[in-house]
Design an enzyme around this catalytic site. Sequence first.
Site, PDB file in Angstrom:
ATOM      1  N   GLU A   1       8.730   1.282  11.191  1.00 21.28           N
ATOM      2  CA  GLU A   1       9.778   2.294  11.036  1.00 21.28           C
ATOM      3  C   GLU A   1       9.077   3.635  11.132  1.00 21.28           C
ATOM      4  O   GLU A   1       8.352   4.020  10.215  1.00 21.28           O
ATOM      5  CB  GLU A   1      10.459   2.170   9.669  1.00 21.28           C
TER       6      GLU A   1
ATOM      7  N   CYS B   1      13.155  10.624   7.635  1.00 17.21           N
ATOM      8  CA  CYS B   1      12.978  10.204   9.018  1.00 17.21           C
ATOM      9  C   CYS B   1      14.293  10.351   9.781  1.00 17.21           C
ATOM     10  O   CYS B   1      14.281  10.586  10.975  1.00 17.21           O
ATOM     11  CB  CYS B   1      12.469   8.784   9.074  1.00 17.21           C
TER      12      CYS B   1
ATOM     13  N   GLY C   1       1.652   4.686  13.161  1.00 17.12           N
ATOM     14  CA  GLY C   1       2.281   3.434  13.583  1.00 17.12           C
ATOM     15  C   GLY C   1       1.601   2.842  14.814  1.00 17.12           C
ATOM     16  O   GLY C   1       1.411   1.627  14.905  1.00 17.12           O
TER      17      GLY C   1
ATOM     18  N   THR D   1       4.841   8.088  13.621  1.00 19.66           N
ATOM     19  CA  THR D   1       4.656   7.385  14.894  1.00 19.66           C
ATOM     20  C   THR D   1       3.175   7.293  15.238  1.00 19.66           C
ATOM     21  O   THR D   1       2.696   6.261  15.713  1.00 19.66           O
ATOM     22  CB  THR D   1       5.442   8.114  15.999  1.00 19.66           C
TER      23      THR D   1
ATOM     24  N   LYS E   1       0.869  -1.188   0.000  1.00 16.13           N
ATOM     25  CA  LYS E   1       0.000   0.000   0.000  1.00 16.13           C
ATOM     26  C   LYS E   1       0.898   1.227   0.000  1.00 16.13           C
ATOM     27  O   LYS E   1       1.379   1.671   1.043  1.00 16.13           O
ATOM     28  CB  LYS E   1      -0.905  -0.011   1.239  1.00 16.13           C
TER      29      LYS E   1
ATOM     30  N   GLU F   1       8.888  16.231  15.535  1.00 15.25           N
ATOM     31  CA  GLU F   1       9.364  16.010  14.168  1.00 15.25           C
ATOM     32  C   GLU F   1       8.644  16.978  13.228  1.00 15.25           C
ATOM     33  O   GLU F   1       7.429  16.923  13.076  1.00 15.25           O
ATOM     34  CB  GLU F   1       9.074  14.566  13.747  1.00 15.25           C
TER      35      GLU F   1
HETATM   36  P1  NAP Z   1       1.845   8.363   7.552  1.00 13.73           P
HETATM   37  O1  NAP Z   1       0.847   9.431   7.448  1.00 13.73           O
HETATM   38  O2  NAP Z   1       2.006   7.678   8.835  1.00 13.73           O
HETATM   39  O3  NAP Z   1       1.457   7.331   6.402  1.00 13.73           O
HETATM   40  C1  NAP Z   1       2.228   6.200   6.147  1.00 13.73           C
HETATM   41  C2  NAP Z   1       1.398   5.203   5.390  1.00 13.73           C
HETATM   42  O4  NAP Z   1       0.347   4.688   6.212  1.00 13.73           O
HETATM   43  C3  NAP Z   1       0.700   5.763   4.156  1.00 13.73           C
HETATM   44  O5  NAP Z   1       0.700   4.789   3.154  1.00 13.73           O
HETATM   45  C4  NAP Z   1      -0.684   6.018   4.669  1.00 13.73           C
HETATM   46  O6  NAP Z   1      -1.664   6.087   3.682  1.00 13.73           O
HETATM   47  C5  NAP Z   1      -0.898   4.838   5.555  1.00 13.73           C
HETATM   48  N1  NAP Z   1      -1.926   4.986   6.574  1.00 13.73           N
HETATM   49  C6  NAP Z   1      -2.530   6.121   7.010  1.00 13.73           C
HETATM   50  N2  NAP Z   1      -3.400   5.822   8.000  1.00 13.73           N
HETATM   51  C7  NAP Z   1      -3.342   4.491   8.196  1.00 13.73           C
HETATM   52  C8  NAP Z   1      -3.982   3.595   9.095  1.00 13.73           C
HETATM   53  N3  NAP Z   1      -4.840   4.015  10.012  1.00 13.73           N
HETATM   54  N4  NAP Z   1      -3.658   2.287   9.027  1.00 13.73           N
HETATM   55  C9  NAP Z   1      -2.763   1.839   8.128  1.00 13.73           C
HETATM   56  N5  NAP Z   1      -2.129   2.633   7.259  1.00 13.73           N
HETATM   57  C10 NAP Z   1      -2.407   3.957   7.290  1.00 13.73           C
HETATM   58  O7  NAP Z   1       3.304   8.820   7.201  1.00 13.73           O
HETATM   59  P2  NAP Z   1       3.755   9.705   5.955  1.00 13.73           P
HETATM   60  O8  NAP Z   1       3.197  11.054   6.150  1.00 13.73           O
HETATM   61  O9  NAP Z   1       3.456   9.003   4.718  1.00 13.73           O
HETATM   62  O10 NAP Z   1       5.352   9.731   6.160  1.00 13.73           O
HETATM   63  C11 NAP Z   1       5.968  10.627   7.008  1.00 13.73           C
HETATM   64  C12 NAP Z   1       6.337   9.958   8.313  1.00 13.73           C
HETATM   65  O11 NAP Z   1       6.999   8.725   8.097  1.00 13.73           O
HETATM   66  C13 NAP Z   1       7.303  10.771   9.128  1.00 13.73           C
HETATM   67  O12 NAP Z   1       6.876  10.788  10.468  1.00 13.73           O
HETATM   68  C14 NAP Z   1       8.629  10.032   9.020  1.00 13.73           C
HETATM   69  O13 NAP Z   1       9.510  10.198  10.070  1.00 13.73           O
HETATM   70  C15 NAP Z   1       8.185   8.636   8.889  1.00 13.73           C
HETATM   71  N6  NAP Z   1       9.184   7.843   8.175  1.00 13.73           N
HETATM   72  C16 NAP Z   1       9.925   6.942   8.880  1.00 13.73           C
HETATM   73  C17 NAP Z   1      10.884   6.183   8.249  1.00 13.73           C
HETATM   74  C18 NAP Z   1      11.691   5.180   9.001  1.00 13.73           C
HETATM   75  O14 NAP Z   1      12.297   4.313   8.394  1.00 13.73           O
HETATM   76  N7  NAP Z   1      11.727   5.211  10.317  1.00 13.73           N
HETATM   77  C19 NAP Z   1      11.089   6.330   6.876  1.00 13.73           C
HETATM   78  C20 NAP Z   1      10.320   7.250   6.187  1.00 13.73           C
HETATM   79  C21 NAP Z   1       9.347   7.989   6.858  1.00 13.73           C
HETATM   80  P3  NAP Z   1      -2.041   7.516   3.056  1.00 13.73           P
HETATM   81  O15 NAP Z   1      -0.813   8.045   2.409  1.00 13.73           O
HETATM   82  O16 NAP Z   1      -3.076   7.236   2.064  1.00 13.73           O
HETATM   83  O17 NAP Z   1      -2.507   8.378   4.185  1.00 13.73           O
END
Ligand code: NAP
Length: 511
Positions: A284, A318, A267, A264, A210, A415
């Site tokens: 992650e 991240c 997550g 987070t 996804k 963050e």
């Molecule tokens: P996000 O909003 O948490 O979304 C991540 C993924 O989860 C997207 O595909 C999102 O879909 C999906 N999602 C949203 N709500 C969900 C739910 N309730 N259940 C299951 N999946 C769901 O994160 P992002 O904005 O895409 O990325 C930014 C964040 O990722 C930052 O906080 C960053 O630090 C973190 N990050 C961490 C790492 C690491 O390796 N530690 C690497 C990269 C990024 P939609 O896009 O359709 O909402």
Amino acid sequence: MADTAVITSVITAASTNQYEGEPMTTGVAPGVTRPRIAAEEPMLIGDSWTCGSGGRIAVLDPATEELLTTVGLAGPAEVDAAVAAAMAAHRDGRWRGRTPEWRRDVLARLADLAESRAEELAVLETLDNGKPIERARGDVALGIAAIRHCAGAPARLTGAVQPAGTDRHVYTSREPVGPAALVLPWNFPFMIAAWKVSAALAAGCPVVVKPAEQTPLTALRLAALCLDAGVPAGVVDVLTGGGSTGAALVAHPGIAKVSFTGSTEVGRSVMAAAAGRVTPVTLELGGKSPNIVFADADLDRVLTTLPRTVFAHSGQMCTAGSRLLVHRSVRDEVLERLVPLVDALPVGNGLTGGITVGPLVSAVQRDRVASYLDLGRAEGATVLAGGGVRGGPGFFVEPTVLTGLGADARCVREEIFGPVLTVLEFDTDDEAVALANDSEYGLAAGIWTSDLARAHRTAAALEAGTVWVNTYNEFHPAVPFGGVKQSGIGRDLGDAAVESFTELKSVTVAL
Ligand code: NAP
Ligand code: MG
């Protein structure tokens, strides 16, 4: 996918050395190609590419706000169908039942195919995500390196024989856990897709991917390449959609493992959903990583690399070294040299070439970062560089340096996920470590010192999944990557990632 149109403004021949601080060399491309993007990009369920029955999601170029295409919003019916396809593939053994060598060859072919399309994938990534083309090339290369590394993994997944006396034969084996849900973020769409897909496939698991709704395109291309490489249909399924799609996927009873990269906050809800069926998770998550500059650091090296650790990818990493912790004796020199560098960072459309700071991924993200700039001022920050949002088109924020904030300021603790650096000073090594660890996150950390003992002492004391000494943001496919504390659970990359898609079985035979 083969059809192309020429983008004349694109620059090729750039260094992919994005992780060291070397200046990137660029040259004008004779004919860089623009990947063909369908007006409606379908998702992959089993052996069919389908637009789905739900609504459409607009996919934008964040540098121009141009509509690139639309993707389907997968609903419960599509989620069920994709998980059913993965379950069927798991049940009949069309992937896990093949020899390790057969799966190795398919993964190696996937890496070759991706390499033959690397430039196309990089341009597509920049169009979709906005990151500078040189960085997209680096991401694609690192994704392919992970696929290649994982190609060798199936034959490494061995068990052990346990000595148990002469009347018992006791052994362990590693078995694929089953269909895995891979939920991706928008900041490294191809690279993290490649990391997770190749680890799961190496372990023998079918996957339902996804991608983030802002950046679905390269994950769809990766899936197409998987089919071309000989991955049997049903083993790799891709659902485009939104948060509701991700939520339905991770809670689906047919999913045996969830590997998620994202915030987070989301997550936590993924973990809660997985808890209902005790599904193992790899998470992650976010970070607020400290970059510690000791008084004995090689400041030339620090100043070459520092701007990239936090402003590359517009800070949407991240691992961004977004908290600069600097020894008081070198603080003024570091800032006096840093600020003109930050002011001079090229901001613009990442396809131009030679750009360091592209747009943020979306208007939402730009506004979120802008609200932190307002908050920083309200918290009493001095804005040494940047501090503003650029007019459109495109979602641009200036690379920004904030000083004068305390360790409790929200801009120092939360963050921001944008091109914003905060600066704190320290006097002693203990104080540096205490400040570094004073965070709910624990993803990565940087140490800059010419004292080897201090480097190892500090690395041992830091609460972080990854520590870089006199460098930053270096990744290797064999080196596990992930966080501690609220930066997550489990690891991507390395054999640790492959093993996370397996379960150990213990067998005792009475002789
Ligand atoms: P996000 O909003 O948490 O979304 C991540 C993924 O989860 C997207 O595909 C999102 O879909 C999906 N999602 C949203 N709500 C969900 C739910 N309730 N259940 C299951 N999946 C769901 O994160 P992002 O904005 O895409 O990325 C930014 C964040 O990722 C930052 O906080 C960053 O630090 C973190 N990050 C961490 C790492 C690491 O390796 N530690 C690497 C990269 C990024 P939609 O896009 O359709 O909402
Ligand atoms: Mg996009």
